[in-house]
Design an enzyme around this catalytic site. Structure first.
Site, short mmCIF file in Angstrom:
data_model
loop_
_atom_site.label_atom_id
_atom_site.label_comp_id
_atom_site.label_asym_id
_atom_site.label_seq_id
_atom_site.Cartn_x
_atom_site.Cartn_y
_atom_site.Cartn_z
N HIS A 240 51.98 -74.07 -120.67
CA HIS A 240 52.53 -74.94 -119.62
C HIS A 240 51.34 -75.47 -118.84
O HIS A 240 50.39 -74.72 -118.58
CB HIS A 240 53.45 -74.08 -118.74
CG HIS A 240 54.32 -74.86 -117.82
ND1 HIS A 240 53.84 -75.46 -116.69
CD2 HIS A 240 55.64 -75.15 -117.86
CE1 HIS A 240 54.83 -76.08 -116.07
NE2 HIS A 240 55.94 -75.90 -116.77
N ARG A 260 55.40 -82.31 -110.24
CA ARG A 260 54.87 -83.61 -110.67
C ARG A 260 55.99 -84.64 -110.72
O ARG A 260 55.79 -85.81 -110.40
CB ARG A 260 54.18 -83.47 -112.02
CG ARG A 260 52.81 -82.80 -111.88
CD ARG A 260 52.09 -82.68 -113.20
NE ARG A 260 52.69 -81.64 -114.03
CZ ARG A 260 53.19 -81.84 -115.23
NH1 ARG A 260 53.15 -83.03 -115.78
NH2 ARG A 260 53.72 -80.85 -115.90
#
Ligand SMILES: Cc1cc2nc3c(=O)[nH]c(=O)nc-3n(C[C@H](O)[C@H](O)[C@H](O)COP(=O)(O)OP(=O)(O)OC[C@H]3O[C@@H](n4cnc5c(N)ncnc54)[C@H](O)[C@@H]3O)c2cc1C
Length: 580
Positions: A240, A260
């Site tokens: 990740h 994000r």
């Protein structure tokens, strides 16, 4: 604390090792069929790794997008897996996933609903349609809680804190398992007709991992491989892009991609918004593997922060929006790092997140190479290929948990005799005796740390022939040092013995990972070879690994015509979608 501890004995028609989603679902199926089942885990049942899952679980229910179908779900899974998934497993998963959600709802799971009562489904990663069900950002916790409750209702006997150290096999057939109680050190000999192995993955062998301490240490891989099973595609591990880097004891803890998605900006230590160089069009909303690679490269090339990360900043966003949309992240950073993300950037780096490879199983029954032994959940391989489609893991645990429960029940009912082997039991006893009696100058924790550093530096997000050869040499050294391991249980319990076995599991899983990573001389999905940056069509194969280091290439079957046609469709836009 010397001398052999008391040995308890138990018998079960089926023993399930693992009390996460996969193990509990298997145990429930067995109990519902009237089969006597014992389900054990090395940590508390309500705190299995599954509770960390947040984002959701997939099933093509079509509640939001009626155009969806199980065939499209299968097509998306195969494509995201870079064509290394087993099509039979994938199609079974996607056909049966709606039934798994129905079970959860029947048992009382509080999944999110629309005002008209339909289950809400959201976009997740590279899915063509909205098909991810969720319970806030606590989906794993909700599912785990429901499974524990259902298991109790149907009379599954569950035992926590029982560490399984060995599977007992005679003439290629399973007959039980051996282990010890982590609290009081008492030994356990469990004889069983069949065993379902659901003991999780191996992502804790990297320094930064989204797993907690002492989970996903590769136990399942060691238990299975030493019993005579082959492992497959161990090099395929999903990283990740954003895990915490500081403080050290929490390194790797996931920082959700929603950060994000909400507008978080990545900068290196010089203040540069570096995604402008890697993906100027999509910037921070680029695909997971590209962001992971970008973060890794910035750090590796010396533009990282003091703690070895890059900066992820949301301080330009409205404080109320952050508190409303990212409450879990706000709390996580306050609790763990004493940092207010509304004013201060987070330090993040790639973190090992999911084991796509694992124990080789039959795609339909999940039977392994050893008769009567089945494997399921993150410890098994087949569904995810070279990259897991977000939300498919929980679905896999539930669908194949049910399948494997049925298969283990059938196996148990088919047996005429239950053979045992005293020598195999003695060996399992002797292994623990020897560890406890040994006096040496090595300890498990520092060796684990050295292993994690080695894997991160030489077999992490980016790999190369030289780095992997160094990793292998380093592993041999660590294996030799582990022979001088000293184990000292104390008044607080036998955690030290558990760490020793964790280390053995991690060493074996690491060797399999490095050897397979050497053999896969291409870049595909989560596997990045800097020296072989392209996909190699000849390597559209699975790699099977045995304890003697033998690696074989196995061809992959073709998907059904309907699924293949859908998989060939246009690229799926993934901007802004979560991928946990
Ligand atoms: C932060 C995070 C977020 C995630 N989000 C999602 C998501 O949104 N959707 C999704 O689909 N997936 C998600 N995943 C992945 C998913 O959570 C896991 O893949 C899944 O829960 C694995 O379940 P399991 O039952 O196979 O194993 P686990 O839940 O890992 O359970 C393993 C069990 O085996 C036991 N065990 C291990 N070794 C031994 C031993 N030697 N002896 C006895 N018992 C042993 C453990 O105690 C435990 O009970 C996420 C993962 C993480 C880390």
């Amino acid at each position: 604390m010397s001398g052999r501890a008391e040995e308890r004995r138990a018998a079960a028609s089926v023993l399930v090792i693992g009390t996460g989603a996969a193990g509990l679902r298997a145990a429930i199926e067995l109990a519902e069929r009237g089969v006597q089942v014992l389900c054990v885990g090395k940590r508390r049942r309500d705190d299995a790794h599954t509770v960390l899952a947040s984002g959701g679980i997939n099933a093509a229910l079509g509640t939001m997008d009626p155009e969806d179908s199980w065939e499209q779900h299968a097509a998306d899974t195969l494509r995201e897996g870079y064509w290394l998934s087993d099509p039979v497993s994938v199609e079974l998963l996607c056909r049966e996933a709606p039934g798994a959600i129905e079970d959860l709802v029947r048992w009382g799971a509080r999944l999110e609903r629309e005002s008209d009562g339909r289950l809400t489904q959201r976009f997740f990663g590279a899915h063509r349609w909205r098909r991810t069900c969720f319970a806030g950002d606590y989906t794993g916790r909700e599912i785990q809680g429901i499974l524990v409750r259902r298991a109790t209702e149907v009379g599954v006997e569950v035992r926590d804190d029982l560490y399984v150290t060995r599977l007992l096999v005679r003439d290629g057939r399973i007959f039980g398992a051996y282990g010890f109680d982590v609290d009081d050190g008492s030994r356990w000999l469990v004889v069983a007709d069949a065993i379902v192995l659901a003991a999780g993955g191996h992502t804790r062998i990297w320094r930064r991992s989204s797993s907690r301490r002492d989970e996903n240490t590769g136990d399942a891989m060691r238990l299975a491989a030493e019993a005579g099973c082959r492992l497959r595609d161990m090099e395929l591990v999903q990283f990740h892009p954003t895990g915490m880097v500081f403080p050290e004891e929490s390194a790797g803890t996931l920082v959700t991609e929603a950060v994000r998605g909400e507008g978080g900006i990545l900068r290196n230590a010089t203040g540069e918004r570096f995604m402008e160089r890697y993906d100027p069009a999509r910037l921070e909303l680029s695909a997971r593997d590209r962001v992971a690679l970008a973060n890794y490269t910035e750090i590796a090339e010396g533009r990282g922060t003091e703690h070895g990360g890059v900066l992820l900043d949301v301080s330009h966003l409205d404080r109320d929006l952050i508190l409303r949309r990212l409450p879990r992240m706000y709390r996580q950073f306050v609790d763990i790092a004493m940092l207010d993300i509304t004013t201060t950037p987070m330090e993040v780096a790639p973190t090992a997140h999911y084991s796509m490879g694992g124990v080789l199983v039959d795609p339909e029954t999940h039977a392994t190479d050893v008769e009567g032994l089945f494997a399921v959940g993150e410890c098994a391989t087949g569904v995810h290929g070279a990259n897991r489609l977000g939300g498919n893991s929980l679905a896999e645990c539930l669908v194949f948990g049910r399948v494997v429960g049925g298969e283990a029940a059938k196996w148990s009912a088919s047996l005429d005799v239950h053979v045992r082997d005293r020598a195999a039991i003695d060996e399992a006893r002797g292994e623990i005796d020897e560890l406890l009696a040994r006096r040496g100058d090595e300890f498990a924790r520092p060796l684990q740390r050295a292993l994690r550093d080695l894997m991160s530096e030489r077999c992490g997000v980016v790999r190369s022939e030289d780095g992997l050869r160094d990793a292998l040499a380093g592993l041999y050294e660590l294996e030799a040092r582990a022979l001088a391991l000293e184990v000292r249980p104390d008044i607080a319990g036998y955690a030290d013995l558990a760490h020793a076995f964790d280390l053995h599991g991690s060493l074996l899983a690491a060797r399999a990972t490095v050897e397979c990573a050497l053999e896969r001389r291409e870049t595909r999905g989560a596997h990045n070879r800097v020296d072989y940056p392209e996909q190699d069509p000849a390597l559209r194969v699975n790699l099977t690994w045995a304890t003697d280091g033998r690696i074989e290439r196995e061809p992959i079957a073709a998907p059904s015509a309907a699924v293949a046609a859908l998989a060939g469709g246009p690229e799926i836009e993934v901007s802004g979608r979560m991928l946990e």
